[in-house]
Write a protein that holds these residues in place. Structure first.
Motif, short mmCIF file in Angstrom:
data_model
loop_
_atom_site.label_atom_id
_atom_site.label_comp_id
_atom_site.label_asym_id
_atom_site.label_seq_id
_atom_site.Cartn_x
_atom_site.Cartn_y
_atom_site.Cartn_z
N ASP A 126 5.41 -8.50 2.80
CA ASP A 126 5.67 -9.95 3.04
C ASP A 126 6.37 -10.20 4.33
O ASP A 126 6.37 -11.16 4.82
N LEU A 127 7.29 -9.07 4.81
CA LEU A 127 7.98 -9.50 5.96
C LEU A 127 7.57 -8.93 7.13
O LEU A 127 7.81 -9.29 8.50
N VAL A 128 6.53 -8.05 7.23
CA VAL A 128 6.20 -7.34 8.54
C VAL A 128 4.43 -7.62 8.41
O VAL A 128 3.82 -7.39 7.62
N GLY A 129 4.31 -8.13 9.59
CA GLY A 129 2.92 -8.52 10.11
C GLY A 129 2.17 -7.43 11.00
O GLY A 129 0.98 -7.35 10.96
N ALA A 130 3.05 -6.39 11.65
CA ALA A 130 2.51 -5.78 12.39
C ALA A 130 3.55 -4.47 12.72
O ALA A 130 4.65 -4.72 12.51
N LEU A 131 2.98 -3.27 13.25
CA LEU A 131 4.11 -2.16 13.23
C LEU A 131 3.50 -1.37 14.65
O LEU A 131 2.43 -1.11 14.63
N VAL A 132 4.62 -0.89 15.33
CA VAL A 132 4.48 0.23 16.26
C VAL A 132 5.55 1.50 15.93
O VAL A 132 6.45 1.25 15.93
N GLU A 222 3.64 9.22 1.95
CA GLU A 222 3.28 8.28 0.94
C GLU A 222 3.68 6.92 1.40
O GLU A 222 3.05 6.02 1.33
N ALA A 223 4.95 6.82 1.97
CA ALA A 223 5.19 5.24 2.32
C ALA A 223 4.24 4.86 3.72
O ALA A 223 4.04 3.77 3.66
N LEU A 224 3.90 5.84 4.34
CA LEU A 224 2.88 5.73 5.51
C LEU A 224 1.60 5.09 4.83
O LEU A 224 0.92 3.83 5.40
N ALA A 225 1.05 5.49 3.79
CA ALA A 225 -0.27 5.23 3.24
C ALA A 225 -0.06 3.65 2.53
O ALA A 225 -1.15 3.13 2.24
N GLU A 226 1.27 3.29 2.19
CA GLU A 226 1.54 1.96 1.69
C GLU A 226 1.54 0.99 2.64
O GLU A 226 1.83 -0.15 2.14
N VAL A 227 1.73 1.18 3.90
CA VAL A 227 1.62 0.25 5.16
C VAL A 227 0.34 -0.66 5.00
O VAL A 227 -0.85 0.10 4.97
N ARG A 228 0.21 -1.87 4.72
CA ARG A 228 -0.84 -2.61 4.89
C ARG A 228 -1.30 -3.79 6.27
O ARG A 228 -2.30 -3.87 6.22
N CYS A 229 -0.17 -3.55 7.06
CA CYS A 229 -0.54 -4.32 8.39
C CYS A 229 -1.11 -3.32 9.28
O CYS A 229 -1.01 -2.20 9.17
N PRO A 230 -1.61 -4.03 10.37
CA PRO A 230 -1.82 -3.39 11.45
C PRO A 230 -0.99 -2.47 11.95
O PRO A 230 0.23 -2.76 12.33
N ALA A 231 -1.17 -1.21 12.33
CA ALA A 231 -0.28 -0.30 12.83
C ALA A 231 -0.72 0.90 14.25
O ALA A 231 -1.78 0.99 13.95
N LEU A 284 -0.59 -5.46 20.40
CA LEU A 284 0.16 -6.75 19.86
C LEU A 284 -0.80 -8.10 20.06
O LEU A 284 -0.77 -8.77 19.15
N ARG A 285 -1.23 -8.37 21.08
CA ARG A 285 -2.19 -9.44 21.41
C ARG A 285 -3.17 -9.69 20.45
O ARG A 285 -3.63 -10.64 19.97
N ALA A 286 -3.63 -8.43 20.05
CA ALA A 286 -4.81 -8.23 18.69
C ALA A 286 -4.24 -8.37 17.51
O ALA A 286 -4.89 -8.91 16.52
N ALA A 287 -3.08 -7.84 17.23
CA ALA A 287 -2.48 -7.98 15.77
C ALA A 287 -1.73 -9.30 15.60
O ALA A 287 -1.58 -9.62 14.40
N ILE A 288 -1.26 -9.96 16.49
CA ILE A 288 -0.42 -11.00 16.27
C ILE A 288 -0.96 -12.49 16.51
O ILE A 288 -1.49 -12.65 17.80
#
Length: 290
Positions: A126-132, A222-231, A284-288
């Motif tokens: 809920d807090l994270v919209g994209a990840l690098v 395991e945590a990596l596979a749980e990420v749902r936002c664009p990365a 970033l331009r595509a994800a945000i």
């Protein structure tokens, strides 16, 4: 101009967050100006928020970019009996996002900061919209790696007489180097402070080993596979994250993409800042939105 913002982390630890650009007039203030999307920048082990200053400045044209001195680093608190496990670093990042009103935030992390970033995204989507993710492995590094780091710390010729000596040793003379890396010398000069007897690190090497031992023997797929936002996974051609592992991380991430910077090592944002910007900005331009 850098503006320091106080954040209270997990267990009441005092953290220093930094904004390296002046906010536009009315941005998020009482006038109701348009709010820029938030970006949280997380440095790696031994790093500090100021390492992100150049990145934060070009991000500042479109985003509210905040860099965090993580516990034990920079100007943040370094409690002698403090907790330096993975949960504490993730909880500190959550505290920064919530207290600074950054959500939904893009988190950009280097090395240890990247691990914190994807563990955060997995725990609080809920807090994270994209990840690098910049040059951090998902595989376990092993107990021998921790022993090698302890031995490496013991080789540091402390104290250094001058900052030029710091740059030269870490950029040229460190026996662990395969070839000179001036950006590495500059990176370490940034984390030194002048004491009565010379220049010493602003962090405790003991605390760095304590923080590191909480992740080196575990894998983090395991945590990596749980990420749902664009990365976006970014690696340097000569960095610590190999191409095969990086591409597997992209495959495991539900919304993963990949970028590689030639002739760059572990410190790729500082070795090749222009290439780093070219790799990250289109993502970033595509994800945000906005």
């Amino acid at each position: 101009m850098a503006r320091r913002i106080e954040v209270t982390g997990a267990g009441g630890v005092r953290l220093a967050a930094w904004e390296f650009t002046d906010p536009p007039k009315g941005d998020g203030g009482p006038e109701g100006g348009e709010r820029r999307p938030g970006v949280l920048l997380l440095h790696g082990l031994m790093g500090r928020a100021s390492h992100w200053a150049d990145t934060a400045r070009w991000l500042g044209a479109r985003y509210r970019a905040i860099a965090l001195d993580q516990r034990g680093h920079g100007r943040s608190e370094k409690p002698a009996d403090g907790t330096f496990d993975r949960a504490a670093y993730v909880e500190d990042a959550i505290a920064a996002i919530e207290q600074l009103g950054l959500a939904p935030v893009t988190v950009i992390g280097h090395a240890m900061g990247a691990l914190t970033a994807w563990q955060l995204a997995a725990r609080r989507p809920d807090l994270v919209g994209a990840l690098v993710i910049c040059d951090m492995r998902a595989s376990a590094l092993g107990a021998a790696s921790q022993h090698e780091w302890a031995e490496w710390f013991a080789t540091w010729p402390l104290p250094f007489a001058t900052l030029a000596d710091v740059r030269r040793w870490f950029g040229e003379e460190d026996p662990s180097l395969e070839r000179p890396r001036p950006a590495r010398g500059a990176f370490f000069a940034e984390v030194m402070a002048e004491r009565a007897d010379g220049w010493r690190p602003v962090f405790s090497r003991r605390q760095m080993l304590t923080a590191r031992e909480t992740w080196v023997t575990d894998a983090h797929w395991e945590a990596l596979a749980e990420v749902r936002c664009p990365a976006l996974v970014v690696r340097g051609q000569d960095g610590e994250l190999g191409r095969a592992e990086a591409q597997e991380m992209v495959r495991v991430l539900p919304g993963g993409s990949y970028a590689e910077i030639p002739d760059a090592g572990h410190l790729l944002p500082w070795e090749h800042p222009d290439a780093w910007q070219r790799a990250v900005e289109p993502f970033l331009r595509a994800a945000i939105p906005g």
